[in-house]
Design a protein around this motif. Sequence first.
Motif, PDB file in Angstrom:
ATOM      1  N   MET A   1       0.806  -1.197   0.000  1.00 31.37           N
ATOM      2  CA  MET A   1       0.000   0.000   0.000  1.00 31.37           C
ATOM      3  C   MET A   1       0.851   1.264   0.000  1.00 31.37           C
ATOM      4  SD  MET A   1      -3.089  -0.845  -0.314  1.00 31.37           S
ATOM      5  CE  MET A   1      -4.109   0.509   0.124  1.00 31.37           C
ATOM      6  N   THR A   2       2.067   1.194   0.565  1.00 24.27           N
ATOM      7  CA  THR A   2       2.906   2.390   0.622  1.00 24.27           C
ATOM      8  C   THR A   2       3.229   2.901  -0.772  1.00 24.27           C
ATOM      9  OG1 THR A   2       3.855   1.700   2.713  1.00 24.27           O
ATOM     10  CG2 THR A   2       5.069   3.347   1.467  1.00 24.27           C
ATOM     11  N   HIS A   3       3.601   1.995  -1.693  1.00 19.75           N
ATOM     12  CA  HIS A   3       3.909   2.433  -3.051  1.00 19.75           C
ATOM     13  C   HIS A   3       2.688   3.075  -3.709  1.00 19.75           C
ATOM     14  CE1 HIS A   3       7.338  -0.668  -3.195  1.00 19.75           C
ATOM     15  NE2 HIS A   3       7.844   0.524  -2.995  1.00 19.75           N
ATOM     16  N   LEU A   4       1.531   2.466  -3.511  1.00 21.39           N
ATOM     17  CA  LEU A   4       0.309   3.019  -4.091  1.00 21.39           C
ATOM     18  C   LEU A   4      -0.014   4.379  -3.479  1.00 21.39           C
ATOM     19  CD1 LEU A   4      -1.955  -0.165  -4.234  1.00 21.39           C
ATOM     20  CD2 LEU A   4      -0.624   0.871  -6.085  1.00 21.39           C
ATOM     21  N   SER A   5       0.158   4.508  -2.176  1.00 21.98           N
ATOM     22  CA  SER A   5      -0.102   5.782  -1.498  1.00 21.98           C
ATOM     23  C   SER A   5       0.824   6.869  -2.011  1.00 21.98           C
ATOM     24  CB  SER A   5       0.070   5.636   0.018  1.00 21.98           C
ATOM     25  OG  SER A   5      -0.893   4.770   0.542  1.00 21.98           O
ATOM     26  N   LEU A   6       2.099   6.536  -2.175  1.00 23.10           N
ATOM     27  CA  LEU A   6       3.057   7.517  -2.702  1.00 23.10           C
ATOM     28  C   LEU A   6       2.683   7.926  -4.121  1.00 23.10           C
ATOM     29  CD1 LEU A   6       6.449   6.121  -1.398  1.00 23.10           C
ATOM     30  CD2 LEU A   6       5.439   8.337  -0.839  1.00 23.10           C
ATOM     31  N   ARG A   7       2.322   6.966  -4.951  1.00 27.52           N
ATOM     32  CA  ARG A   7       1.925   7.288  -6.325  1.00 27.52           C
ATOM     33  C   ARG A   7       0.716   8.205  -6.346  1.00 27.52           C
ATOM     34  NH1 ARG A   7       1.398   1.779  -9.415  1.00 27.52           N
ATOM     35  NH2 ARG A   7       0.565   3.177 -10.995  1.00 27.52           N
ATOM     36  N   HIS A   8      -0.234   7.956  -5.464  1.00 22.29           N
ATOM     37  CA  HIS A   8      -1.432   8.793  -5.401  1.00 22.29           C
ATOM     38  C   HIS A   8      -1.085  10.196  -4.899  1.00 22.29           C
ATOM     39  CE1 HIS A   8      -5.675   9.653  -5.101  1.00 22.29           C
ATOM     40  NE2 HIS A   8      -5.550   9.974  -3.829  1.00 22.29           N
ATOM     41  N   ALA A   9      -0.226  10.284  -3.894  1.00 22.31           N
ATOM     42  CA  ALA A   9       0.114  11.574  -3.287  1.00 22.31           C
ATOM     43  C   ALA A   9       1.017  12.432  -4.167  1.00 22.31           C
ATOM     44  CB  ALA A   9       0.787  11.346  -1.933  1.00 22.31           C
ATOM     45  N   MET A  10       1.815  11.827  -5.024  1.00 21.56           N
ATOM     46  CA  MET A  10       2.795  12.567  -5.815  1.00 21.56           C
ATOM     47  C   MET A  10       2.297  12.969  -7.204  1.00 21.56           C
ATOM     48  SD  MET A  10       5.472  12.977  -3.916  1.00 21.56           S
ATOM     49  CE  MET A  10       4.630  12.907  -2.344  1.00 21.56           C
ATOM     50  N   VAL A  11       1.039  12.708  -7.497  1.00 22.66           N
ATOM     51  CA  VAL A  11       0.480  13.067  -8.806  1.00 22.66           C
ATOM     52  C   VAL A  11       0.616  14.572  -9.024  1.00 22.66           C
ATOM     53  CG1 VAL A  11      -1.667  13.271 -10.116  1.00 22.66           C
ATOM     54  CG2 VAL A  11      -1.111  11.156  -8.965  1.00 22.66           C
ATOM     55  N   GLY A  12       1.167  14.951 -10.159  1.00 26.07           N
ATOM     56  CA  GLY A  12       1.254  16.355 -10.536  1.00 26.07           C
ATOM     57  C   GLY A  12       2.467  17.094  -9.998  1.00 26.07           C
ATOM     58  N   ILE A  13       3.297  16.441  -9.194  1.00 27.25           N
ATOM     59  CA  ILE A  13       4.516  17.097  -8.702  1.00 27.25           C
ATOM     60  C   ILE A  13       5.611  16.840  -9.729  1.00 27.25           C
ATOM     61  CG2 ILE A  13       6.269  17.107  -6.883  1.00 27.25           C
ATOM     62  CD1 ILE A  13       4.031  16.316  -4.951  1.00 27.25           C
ATOM     63  N   PRO A  14       6.242  17.905 -10.200  1.00 25.55           N
ATOM     64  CA  PRO A  14       7.256  17.727 -11.253  1.00 25.55           C
ATOM     65  C   PRO A  14       8.420  16.852 -10.784  1.00 25.55           C
ATOM     66  CG  PRO A  14       6.691  20.045 -11.001  1.00 25.55           C
ATOM     67  CD  PRO A  14       6.056  19.305  -9.857  1.00 25.55           C
ATOM     68  N   PRO A  15       8.625  15.732 -11.458  1.00 26.68           N
ATOM     69  CA  PRO A  15       9.748  14.866 -11.109  1.00 26.68           C
ATOM     70  C   PRO A  15      11.018  15.385 -11.750  1.00 26.68           C
ATOM     71  CG  PRO A  15       8.373  13.804 -12.775  1.00 26.68           C
ATOM     72  CD  PRO A  15       7.748  15.136 -12.444  1.00 26.68           C
ATOM     73  N   PRO A  16      12.173  14.921 -11.368  1.00 28.44           N
ATOM     74  CA  PRO A  16      12.368  14.048 -10.221  1.00 28.44           C
ATOM     75  C   PRO A  16      12.826  14.794  -8.972  1.00 28.44           C
ATOM     76  CG  PRO A  16      14.303  13.921 -11.596  1.00 28.44           C
ATOM     77  CD  PRO A  16      13.351  14.905 -12.253  1.00 28.44           C
ATOM     78  N   ASP A  17      13.349  16.007  -9.119  1.00 28.81           N
ATOM     79  CA  ASP A  17      13.969  16.688  -7.976  1.00 28.81           C
ATOM     80  C   ASP A  17      12.995  16.997  -6.838  1.00 28.81           C
ATOM     81  OD1 ASP A  17      16.403  16.612  -9.256  1.00 28.81           O
ATOM     82  OD2 ASP A  17      16.160  18.574 -10.175  1.00 28.81           O
ATOM     83  N   GLN A  18      11.818  17.503  -7.150  1.00 31.82           N
ATOM     84  CA  GLN A  18      10.864  17.837  -6.090  1.00 31.82           C
ATOM     85  C   GLN A  18      10.343  16.587  -5.392  1.00 31.82           C
ATOM     86  OE1 GLN A  18       7.808  20.550  -7.297  1.00 31.82           O
ATOM     87  NE2 GLN A  18       9.264  22.108  -7.970  1.00 31.82           N
ATOM     88  N   VAL A  19      10.069  15.545  -6.150  1.00 35.22           N
ATOM     89  CA  VAL A  19       9.601  14.293  -5.563  1.00 35.22           C
ATOM     90  C   VAL A  19      10.697  13.703  -4.678  1.00 35.22           C
ATOM     91  CG1 VAL A  19       8.862  11.930  -6.054  1.00 35.22           C
ATOM     92  CG2 VAL A  19       7.971  13.823  -7.418  1.00 35.22           C
ATOM     93  N   ARG A  20      11.912  13.678  -5.171  1.00 32.52           N
ATOM     94  CA  ARG A  20      13.047  13.138  -4.398  1.00 32.52           C
ATOM     95  C   ARG A  20      13.199  13.907  -3.083  1.00 32.52           C
ATOM     96  NH1 ARG A  20      16.382  12.947  -8.321  1.00 32.52           N
ATOM     97  NH2 ARG A  20      16.137  10.725  -8.726  1.00 32.52           N
ATOM     98  N   ALA A  21      13.042  15.223  -3.124  1.00 30.45           N
ATOM     99  CA  ALA A  21      13.156  16.033  -1.902  1.00 30.45           C
ATOM    100  C   ALA A  21      12.039  15.697  -0.921  1.00 30.45           C
ATOM    101  CB  ALA A  21      13.125  17.520  -2.256  1.00 30.45           C
ATOM    102  N   ILE A  22      10.816  15.571  -1.418  1.00 33.76           N
ATOM    103  CA  ILE A  22       9.673  15.296  -0.560  1.00 33.76           C
ATOM    104  C   ILE A  22       9.780  13.933   0.112  1.00 33.76           C
ATOM    105  CG2 ILE A  22       7.178  14.828  -0.567  1.00 33.76           C
ATOM    106  CD1 ILE A  22       7.001  17.029  -2.787  1.00 33.76           C
ATOM    107  N   VAL A  23      10.194  12.925  -0.621  1.00 34.00           N
ATOM    108  CA  VAL A  23      10.197  11.569  -0.067  1.00 34.00           C
ATOM    109  C   VAL A  23      11.503  11.177   0.609  1.00 34.00           C
ATOM    110  CG1 VAL A  23       8.421  10.749  -1.661  1.00 34.00           C
ATOM    111  CG2 VAL A  23      10.830  10.436  -2.234  1.00 34.00           C
ATOM    112  N   GLY A  24      12.499  12.069   0.629  1.00 34.96           N
ATOM    113  CA  GLY A  24      13.712  11.635   1.297  1.00 34.96           C
ATOM    114  C   GLY A  24      14.797  12.635   1.562  1.00 34.96           C
ATOM    115  N   THR A  25      15.214  13.381   0.554  1.00 33.88           N
ATOM    116  CA  THR A  25      16.417  14.185   0.743  1.00 33.88           C
ATOM    117  C   THR A  25      16.226  15.346   1.713  1.00 33.88           C
ATOM    118  OG1 THR A  25      15.984  15.463  -1.278  1.00 33.88           O
ATOM    119  CG2 THR A  25      17.437  13.548  -1.482  1.00 33.88           C
ATOM    120  N   ASN A  26      15.004  15.897   1.799  1.00 31.68           N
ATOM    121  CA  ASN A  26      14.779  16.960   2.795  1.00 31.68           C
ATOM    122  C   ASN A  26      15.004  16.435   4.207  1.00 31.68           C
ATOM    123  OD1 ASN A  26      14.156  18.907   0.894  1.00 31.68           O
ATOM    124  ND2 ASN A  26      11.951  18.728   1.153  1.00 31.68           N
ATOM    125  N   ALA A  27      14.411  15.292   4.523  1.00 31.27           N
ATOM    126  CA  ALA A  27      14.561  14.709   5.864  1.00 31.27           C
ATOM    127  C   ALA A  27      16.015  14.330   6.122  1.00 31.27           C
ATOM    128  CB  ALA A  27      13.663  13.491   6.031  1.00 31.27           C
TER     129      ALA A  27
END
Length: 82
Positions: A1-27
């Motif tokens: 479910m985590t992969h599906l949740s991430l796919r649903h939540a990341m719709v429309g966010i310009p990849p890859p830098d912003q997505v990478r920051a949101i899911v990991g590099t910022n933290a």
Amino acid sequence: MTHLSLRHAMVGIPPPDQVRAIVGTNAASVYGLDTKALRLIADRIGPTIDEITTPLEAVPTLHGAERQGCGYFAFRTLGPYA
């Protein structure tokens, strides 16, 4: 479910830098984590940026026992978090 949740939540966010920051590099940056060590693990277990940014064809519909233990919050389609 985590992969599906991430796919649903990341719709429309310009990849890859912003997505990478949101899911990991910022933290990793905020908490001073070893990004090289984390990269080795992420490369082994995923998900990849391409996997995360692939939109879902449909929101999963889980009922009864299927839904038990699943974080369904990411799939809200009504209310303030839709």
